[in-house]
Motif scaffolding. Sequence first.
Motif, PDB file in Angstrom:
ATOM      1  N   GLY A 234      11.624   7.437   4.679  1.00  0.00           N
ATOM      2  CA  GLY A 234      12.492   8.380   4.826  1.00  0.00           C
ATOM      3  C   GLY A 234      12.671   9.316   3.499  1.00  0.00           C
ATOM      4  N   PHE A 235      13.688   8.040   2.458  1.00  0.00           N
ATOM      5  CA  PHE A 235      13.962   9.192   1.490  1.00  0.00           C
ATOM      6  C   PHE A 235      13.589   8.462  -0.128  1.00  0.00           C
ATOM      7  CE2 PHE A 235      16.920   5.572   1.620  1.00  0.00           C
ATOM      8  CZ  PHE A 235      16.940   5.592   0.258  1.00  0.00           C
ATOM      9  N   ILE A 236      13.289   7.288  -0.043  1.00  0.00           N
ATOM     10  CA  ILE A 236      12.499   7.143  -1.553  1.00  0.00           C
ATOM     11  C   ILE A 236      11.156   6.963  -1.781  1.00  0.00           C
ATOM     12  CG2 ILE A 236      11.506   4.903  -2.351  1.00  0.00           C
ATOM     13  CD1 ILE A 236      14.262   3.640  -2.010  1.00  0.00           C
ATOM     14  N   GLY A 237      10.873   7.646  -2.195  1.00  0.00           N
ATOM     15  CA  GLY A 237       9.281   7.649  -2.472  1.00  0.00           C
ATOM     16  C   GLY A 237       8.537  10.071  -1.923  1.00  0.00           C
ATOM     17  N   PRO A 238       8.060   9.820  -2.722  1.00  0.00           N
ATOM     18  CA  PRO A 238       7.189  11.830  -2.780  1.00  0.00           C
ATOM     19  C   PRO A 238       7.780  12.759  -1.692  1.00  0.00           C
ATOM     20  CG  PRO A 238       5.918  10.565  -4.116  1.00  0.00           C
ATOM     21  CD  PRO A 238       6.796   9.159  -3.284  1.00  0.00           C
ATOM     22  N   ASN A 239       6.806  11.805  -0.855  1.00  0.00           N
ATOM     23  CA  ASN A 239       6.907  11.814   1.171  1.00  0.00           C
ATOM     24  C   ASN A 239       7.703  10.594   2.155  1.00  0.00           C
ATOM     25  OD1 ASN A 239       4.698  13.718   0.665  1.00  0.00           O
ATOM     26  ND2 ASN A 239       3.602  12.253  -0.173  1.00  0.00           N
ATOM     27  N   GLY A 240       8.685  10.078   1.335  1.00  0.00           N
ATOM     28  CA  GLY A 240       9.309   9.376   2.128  1.00  0.00           C
ATOM     29  C   GLY A 240       9.181   8.385   2.634  1.00  0.00           C
ATOM     30  N   ARG A 241       7.804   7.280   2.060  1.00  0.00           N
ATOM     31  CA  ARG A 241       7.320   6.678   2.762  1.00  0.00           C
ATOM     32  C   ARG A 241       7.526   5.455   2.558  1.00  0.00           C
ATOM     33  NH1 ARG A 241       1.017   9.322   2.302  1.00  0.00           N
ATOM     34  NH2 ARG A 241       1.248  10.939   3.401  1.00  0.00           N
ATOM     35  N   GLY A 242       8.879   5.280   0.979  1.00  0.00           N
ATOM     36  CA  GLY A 242       9.377   3.841   0.782  1.00  0.00           C
ATOM     37  C   GLY A 242       8.757   3.925  -0.409  1.00  0.00           C
ATOM     38  N   VAL A 243       9.147   2.111  -0.691  1.00  0.00           N
ATOM     39  CA  VAL A 243       9.454   1.863  -2.095  1.00  0.00           C
ATOM     40  C   VAL A 243       7.548   1.985  -2.698  1.00  0.00           C
ATOM     41  CG1 VAL A 243      10.081   0.293  -3.740  1.00  0.00           C
ATOM     42  CG2 VAL A 243      11.447   1.034  -1.953  1.00  0.00           C
ATOM     43  N   ALA A 244       6.775   1.069  -1.584  1.00  0.00           N
ATOM     44  CA  ALA A 244       5.333   0.950  -1.493  1.00  0.00           C
ATOM     45  C   ALA A 244       4.693   2.104  -2.396  1.00  0.00           C
ATOM     46  CB  ALA A 244       5.121   0.199  -0.762  1.00  0.00           C
ATOM     47  N   GLU A 245       5.161   3.412  -1.532  1.00  0.00           N
ATOM     48  CA  GLU A 245       4.792   4.432  -2.128  1.00  0.00           C
ATOM     49  C   GLU A 245       5.112   5.418  -3.340  1.00  0.00           C
ATOM     50  OE1 GLU A 245       4.836   8.706  -0.412  1.00  0.00           O
ATOM     51  OE2 GLU A 245       6.558   8.669  -0.149  1.00  0.00           O
ATOM     52  N   GLU A 246       6.508   4.861  -3.565  1.00  0.00           N
ATOM     53  CA  GLU A 246       7.032   5.665  -4.537  1.00  0.00           C
ATOM     54  C   GLU A 246       6.618   4.319  -6.165  1.00  0.00           C
ATOM     55  OE1 GLU A 246       9.846   6.815  -7.380  1.00  0.00           O
ATOM     56  OE2 GLU A 246       9.827   7.585  -5.865  1.00  0.00           O
ATOM     57  N   GLN A 247       6.312   3.090  -5.719  1.00  0.00           N
ATOM     58  CA  GLN A 247       5.766   2.751  -6.690  1.00  0.00           C
ATOM     59  C   GLN A 247       4.180   2.700  -7.095  1.00  0.00           C
ATOM     60  OE1 GLN A 247       7.378  -1.610  -7.161  1.00  0.00           O
ATOM     61  NE2 GLN A 247       9.622  -0.405  -6.068  1.00  0.00           N
ATOM     62  N   GLY A 248       3.228   3.302  -6.450  1.00  0.00           N
ATOM     63  CA  GLY A 248       2.039   3.540  -6.112  1.00  0.00           C
ATOM     64  C   GLY A 248       0.715   1.832  -5.614  1.00  0.00           C
ATOM     65  N   VAL A 249       1.657   1.446  -4.361  1.00  0.00           N
ATOM     66  CA  VAL A 249       0.704   1.040  -4.261  1.00  0.00           C
ATOM     67  C   VAL A 249       0.667   0.616  -2.570  1.00  0.00           C
ATOM     68  CG1 VAL A 249       1.524  -1.344  -5.581  1.00  0.00           C
ATOM     69  CG2 VAL A 249       3.095  -0.904  -4.054  1.00  0.00           C
ATOM     70  N   ILE A 250       1.177   1.808  -2.350  1.00  0.00           N
ATOM     71  CA  ILE A 250       0.749   1.580  -0.660  1.00  0.00           C
ATOM     72  C   ILE A 250      -0.646   1.498   0.531  1.00  0.00           C
ATOM     73  CG2 ILE A 250       0.606   4.148  -0.713  1.00  0.00           C
ATOM     74  CD1 ILE A 250       3.060   3.659   1.799  1.00  0.00           C
ATOM     75  N   ASP A 251      -1.141   1.913  -0.424  1.00  0.00           N
ATOM     76  CA  ASP A 251      -2.311   1.609  -0.338  1.00  0.00           C
ATOM     77  C   ASP A 251      -3.201   0.063  -0.171  1.00  0.00           C
ATOM     78  OD1 ASP A 251      -3.398   4.226   0.212  1.00  0.00           O
ATOM     79  OD2 ASP A 251      -3.604   4.757  -1.595  1.00  0.00           O
ATOM     80  N   ASP A 252      -2.219  -0.514  -1.002  1.00  0.00           N
ATOM     81  CA  ASP A 252      -2.831  -1.918  -1.027  1.00  0.00           C
ATOM     82  C   ASP A 252      -1.816  -3.076  -0.217  1.00  0.00           C
ATOM     83  OD1 ASP A 252      -4.152  -2.015  -3.826  1.00  0.00           O
ATOM     84  OD2 ASP A 252      -2.590  -1.975  -4.634  1.00  0.00           O
ATOM     85  N   VAL A 253      -0.664  -1.784   0.604  1.00  0.00           N
ATOM     86  CA  VAL A 253      -0.310  -3.293   1.581  1.00  0.00           C
ATOM     87  C   VAL A 253      -0.952  -3.267   2.615  1.00  0.00           C
ATOM     88  CG1 VAL A 253       1.964  -3.091   2.653  1.00  0.00           C
ATOM     89  CG2 VAL A 253       1.911  -2.744   0.839  1.00  0.00           C
ATOM     90  N   ASP A 254      -0.620  -3.880   3.490  1.00  0.00           N
ATOM     91  CA  ASP A 254      -1.365  -4.722   4.441  1.00  0.00           C
ATOM     92  C   ASP A 254      -0.675  -4.254   5.638  1.00  0.00           C
ATOM     93  OD1 ASP A 254      -3.907  -6.190   4.118  1.00  0.00           O
ATOM     94  OD2 ASP A 254      -2.544  -7.197   2.764  1.00  0.00           O
ATOM     95  N   PHE A 255       0.337  -3.736   6.005  1.00  0.00           N
ATOM     96  CA  PHE A 255       1.469  -3.925   6.507  1.00  0.00           C
ATOM     97  C   PHE A 255       2.997  -3.362   6.339  1.00  0.00           C
ATOM     98  CE2 PHE A 255      -0.813  -7.921   8.257  1.00  0.00           C
ATOM     99  CZ  PHE A 255      -1.354  -7.220   8.887  1.00  0.00           C
TER     100      PHE A 255
END
Length: 416
Positions: A234-255
């Motif tokens: 909701g609030f971390i990351g450019p779109n609020g998708r969380g720390v994985a988005e903020e640190q650029g690894v959301i596409d590498d996370v499985d779940f």
Amino acid sequence: MSEQSAKAATAESGGAPAGDLFSKFDGIIQTRENLLSQGAEDPFGLVMEKVLSPTRAICNGRDTILLGTYNYMGMTFDPDVIAAGKEALEKYGSGTTGSRVLNGTYQGHVEVEAALREFYAMDHAMVFSTGYQANLGIISTIAGKGDYIVLDIDSHASIWDGCAMGNAEVVPFRHNDLEAMEKRLRRIPEGAGKLVVLEGVYSMLGDVAPLKEMVAIAKKYGAMVLVDEAHSMGFIGPNGRGVAEEQGVIDDVDFIIGTFSKSVGTVGGFCVSNHPKFEIMRLVCRPYVFTASLPPSVVATAATSIRKLIQGGDKRAHLWENSKRLHGGLKDLGFALGTDHPQSAIVAVIMPDLEHGAAMWEALLHEGLYVNLARPPATPAGMTLLRCSLCAEHSAEEVETILGMFERAGKAVGII
């Protein structure tokens, strides 16, 4: 056992019958009684008589600022969210009375999962009745006997319980320690199933995981990665998708696991994933299959809230301003904090011990401020904390008022 024998056994055990299954809780019972015997209010039994807004409630007859609700984005009183819930309640009734795999899937459940797929830009979304059940169900189902789970030792109780339920080999490592994590992975037999479980924001101290480095290590050893983003969605990351988005690894996370009871402002849990076989989870995940689904009004409020959070950039910016001001102000007053700098919407104030923590909690409540009193074993390293969770609906003026309350209470109790 005869009545006479039972009485004798009861007398020998200080009033509890022999083999009393509650005896394991005697230490906690005594600690609670000691606190209450000093005339203190019960910090774990507060009643909110009336909730006025995301940031205020009537507690003990007093208008109280709420600083311990995890209502990060303040969506609980959003007019569109409330309207969606009312409409669903009238159209579909109060509950589903059934599991998702039987009669418990209504149009609203389909829509909230579609909203989650849109929010995270992922292929699959699965909604559970609580965030706790999401971790319990996903972890216990994908990692079973013969598999290995490598997890941060400060992981949430729901993560630990998911590990226990699945009967996998559990390998904890020191909190946020990259070297320790890699050592654990290196020792796992080659070819074994491996799951690394991490959190974006850890709820006790409000600190953030170094996910970029951790995900890279996990993939180096062929492990799947699950990240709990309950306290960052909701609030971390450019779109609020969380720390994985903020640190650029959301596409590498499985779940990614999340909850509706924080930024979304209602109740429920979820898992999103791009794994091509993910949909089979709906048939093999016991906490999903054997639990009644969320009421129609709840999924309607959740779907509406999630879609509004996509456009929540202004709210995210204001929440960060609040977090920085509260953290900096408390530090300037002389309080010991859980992090050197603000990392999330959680600001943890470290207390010398439980007695001082309870006294400080009560002094703040009398000032008109509610925070969470967190104690061992829930807290790391045996700490007692006053845990503050900020809301995007807190005004700048309210944050200044909160700092004044902390200053007066801290001096009265002898913390500062």
